[in-house]
Design an enzyme around this catalytic site. Structure first.
Site, mmCIF file in Angstrom:
data_model
loop_
_atom_site.group_PDB
_atom_site.id
_atom_site.type_symbol
_atom_site.label_atom_id
_atom_site.label_comp_id
_atom_site.label_asym_id
_atom_site.label_seq_id
_atom_site.Cartn_x
_atom_site.Cartn_y
_atom_site.Cartn_z
ATOM 1 C CG ASP A 1 10.275 -4.673 23.736
ATOM 2 O OD1 ASP A 1 9.945 -4.038 22.720
ATOM 3 O OD2 ASP A 1 10.595 -4.134 24.812
ATOM 4 C CE LYS B 1 -1.138 -1.262 -5.189
ATOM 5 N NZ LYS B 1 -0.431 -0.779 -4.008
ATOM 6 C CB THR B 2 -4.133 4.720 -7.407
ATOM 7 O OG1 THR B 2 -4.617 3.580 -6.699
ATOM 8 C CG2 THR B 2 -5.305 5.513 -7.947
ATOM 9 N N PRO C 1 0.833 -1.217 0.000
ATOM 10 C CG PRO C 1 -0.781 -1.577 1.648
ATOM 11 C CD PRO C 1 0.532 -2.097 1.151
ATOM 12 N N GLY C 2 0.450 2.246 -0.768
ATOM 13 C CA GLY C 2 1.123 3.539 -0.757
ATOM 14 C C GLY C 2 2.292 3.673 -1.687
ATOM 15 C CG HIS D 1 12.207 -1.148 28.873
ATOM 16 N ND1 HIS D 1 11.739 -2.411 29.154
ATOM 17 C CD2 HIS D 1 11.975 -0.961 27.545
ATOM 18 C CE1 HIS D 1 11.247 -2.958 28.064
ATOM 19 N NE2 HIS D 1 11.377 -2.088 27.070
ATOM 20 C CD GLU D 2 12.066 2.656 25.816
ATOM 21 O OE1 GLU D 2 12.693 2.422 24.769
ATOM 22 O OE2 GLU D 2 10.960 2.150 26.072
#
Length: 612
Positions: free
Chosen positions: A501, A208-209, A204-205, A424-425
């Protein structure tokens, strides 16, 4: 004015109107009128005991009125009396049941016909609603079985190959179609037949159109765009009728292009899923197969179709003679993304710090629609802050909003939860940095997002990968497990924050075993089953491709990969424990840090101070 479209409805309306009038008059005339008599006859019959009941209907000019009496022989008689009260006394004296009606008025007839008037007005209202026209579409009822595709005669002013960027090879293939539509004689002289149908396949995106519109714009021929879902209705036969009508219009306006967007809505594999052989969608597909295969050579009608699910299309529509050519419209590479960005910023003023080449390099995996959305969000952000130009900061904020979601800065987070999120990050970020095949860190944040995450670590790949190695997928699993590993090391406990995760890591490990043949013990065998989705065009009944013993071995192998990667994640974080503490402390203080700020932590002198 009576037109051909609503002539039939008007005829039906008059027939219905006549039936209603007949009903009204039959109701009024069907009443059995009694025979007129006189008071003398009434009194004689009353004295002889031949009257069973009497009905008295006073007039407005009381005491006059109409007297109706019923005889034992079943007949009814009436006469007019100058004193209805006197007749009432006679009936009472002879013990004959009588009924005294209310005083008659001038509105009795109106009260009788008012229900029919309401019914008539209702049908008039329905007639007006059904025959309302919308532009040139005519009667909605009469057009129910007609195609909804509206012919666009010339779209060259808005769409051509110059408006399509990043799809060089795709445009080259479609240029042959344009050349045929412009000059079909040179192909006919060589006995060549232009493809009757061209299928545009891709995510998608990807454009094509837009490609289909560009072909119509370059050839300057009529364009009939329609969606696959516009053919199918709940009424049997409507879809097939619309297909016939669409191709009839196209033949009358050839050379032309028919564009069917999302053709998988109507051309799914027959005889599968929950529908039977008489399913409306299948009847529509059968008609489409006949229409496409019934074209004579060089008639000048080309069918373009777009889908991102070519795997569920019916094989009959994919064969040569219907869709002869399939064009893969893939995601653009770095150069293609830069060309697409230049198209989308033509009417957007950019600041000097905006580098389109750098944006293209750091947006690996973005489609044309993603890039258009990125620059649109950047323009919205610049306008919100009353700036006359789009800055690099606007683009970066838009990149975060698209990739992660809007930040919820107003949400109150307890210090303990913020500390957990920071470690955590930081665990994810360290693994992104130390693993050689992972992308550099773009930003790290402990601000909650609209997707429900307590924080995020956003990498920024600087290259397009066509293939993924076993080592690269293993490093992806290690990165996914970095947050859980950091929690376990620092807090000697774990939280639910790593659920997504773990889900991602498990999916990668299972694909390594079942799809990619990366397991030494299970060998180069594909165990994945892509035919499970019965509701999108696959068989309802299917068997598993492997035994229960093999299923157990697959689960054991997936568990082994996860365990090994988790141990490696903990080892790498322990080797950089000082960076983990400094990164967490900086996140608690600033809530969000850039990639450059994170990279600088690896050159900062070692400190044993942990954040409070």
């Amino acid at each position: 004015m009576i037109t051909k479209n609503n002539k039939g409805i008007i005829i039906y309306f008059f027939i219905l109107f006549g039936l209603i009038l007949a009903l009204v008059f039959s109701n009024l005339l069907s009443k059995n009128k009694p025979t007129e008599s006189g008071r003398t006859y009434f009194e004689s019959e009353l004295a002889a005991g031949n009257i069973t009941s009497v009905s008295i209907s006073p007039n407005v000019q009381v005491p006059t009125g109409e007297i109706t009496f019923h005889s034992k022989d079943g007949n009814s008689y009436f006469f007019y009396s100058s004193d209805v009260k006197d007749v009432e006394n006679l009936a009472r004296e002879n013990n004959v049941p009588y009924y005294m009606a209310n005083v008659d008025d001038d509105y009795s007839l109106f009260a009788t016909i008012i229900p029919y008037i309401v019914i008539l007005l209702l049908f008039v209202f329905l007639f007006i609603m059904l025959t309302r026209t919308g532009g040139n579409t005519g009667s909605k009822v009469m057009d129910f079985g007609k195609s909804r595709a509206q012919m666009v005669k010339d779209i060259s002013d808005n769409y051509n190959f110059n408006s399509v960027a990043g799809l060089i090879e795709e445009k080259e293939e479609l240029a042959e179609v344009v050349d045929f539509l412009i000059d079909p004689r040179k192909y006919a002289l060589l006995g060549a037949r232009i493809p009757k149908g061209i299928l545009l396949e891709g995510p998608p995106g990807t454009g094509k159109t837009l490609l289909a519109k560009a072909v119509a714009g370059e050839a300057k021929v009529p364009f009939f765009p329609i969606s696959g879902s516009d053919f199918v209705e709940m009424f049997v036969g409507v879809g097939a009728s619309r297909v016939r009508d669409l191709f009839t219009k196209a033949k009358a306006n050839s050379p032309c292009i028919i564009f069917i967007d999302e053709i998988d809505a109507v051309a799914r594999r027959r005889g599968t899923g929950m529908g039977g052989g008489h399913d409306e969608r299948e009847q529509t597909l059968n008609q489409m197969l006949v229409e496409m295969d019934g074209f004579e050579s060089n008639k000048g009608i080309i069918v373009l179709a777009a889908t991102n699910r070519v795997d569920i299309l019916d094989p009959a529509i994919l064969r040569p003679g219907r869709f002869d050519r399939k064009i893969i419209v893939s995601r653009p590479d770095s150069r293609g993304r830069e060309d697409i960005l230049r198209v989308h910023v033509k009417n957007k003023p950019l600041a000097d710090d905006v580098n389109l080449t750098e944006i293209a390099r750091t947006t690996a995996g973005f489609t044309g629609a993603d890039l258009e959305n990125l620059m649109n969000e950047a323009a919205i952000n610049a306008a919100t802050h009353n700036r006359a130009f789009i800055t690099d900061e606007d683009v970066k904020k838009s990149l975060i909003r698209i990739g992660i979601g809007s930040e919820k800065k107003s949400r109150i987070i307890s210090p303990h939860d913020k500390k957990i999120t920071a470690y955590h990050e930081a665990g994810h970020a360290i693994l992104f940095h130390v693993l050689p095949d992972e992308g550099p860190v773009y930003t790290v944040s402990v601000i909650p997002t609209g997707q429900g995450a307590a924080g995020f670590t956003m990498p920024l790949p600087d290259k397009d990968n066509m293939h993924y190695t076993k080592g690269k997928l293993r490093q992806d699993i290690i990165v996914n497990l970095g947050g859980r590993a950091a929690e376990s090391i620092i807090f000697d406990d774990i939280t639910t924050g790593a659920s997504q995760d773990i889900k991602n890591a498990t999916a990668l490990a299972r694909d390594m075993v079942t799809r990619f043949g990366f397991s030494d013990s299970l060998g180069l065998v594909c165990y994945s089953n892509d035919d499970d989705e019965v509701f999108i065009g696959r068989d309802l009944a299917h068997t598993k491709r492997y035994s229960e013993d093999t299923a157990g071995r697959i689960d054991s192998e997936v568990r082994s990969i996860i365990d090994e990667c988790y141990k490696e994640a903990k080892r790498l974080i322990n080797d950089n424990i000082d960076v983990l503490h400094r990164c967490a402390a900086l996140l608690i203080d600033k809530e969000r840090i850039t990639g450059a700020e994170f990279e600088s932590l690896f050159s900062t002198p070692v400190s044993d101070v942990e954040p409070e």
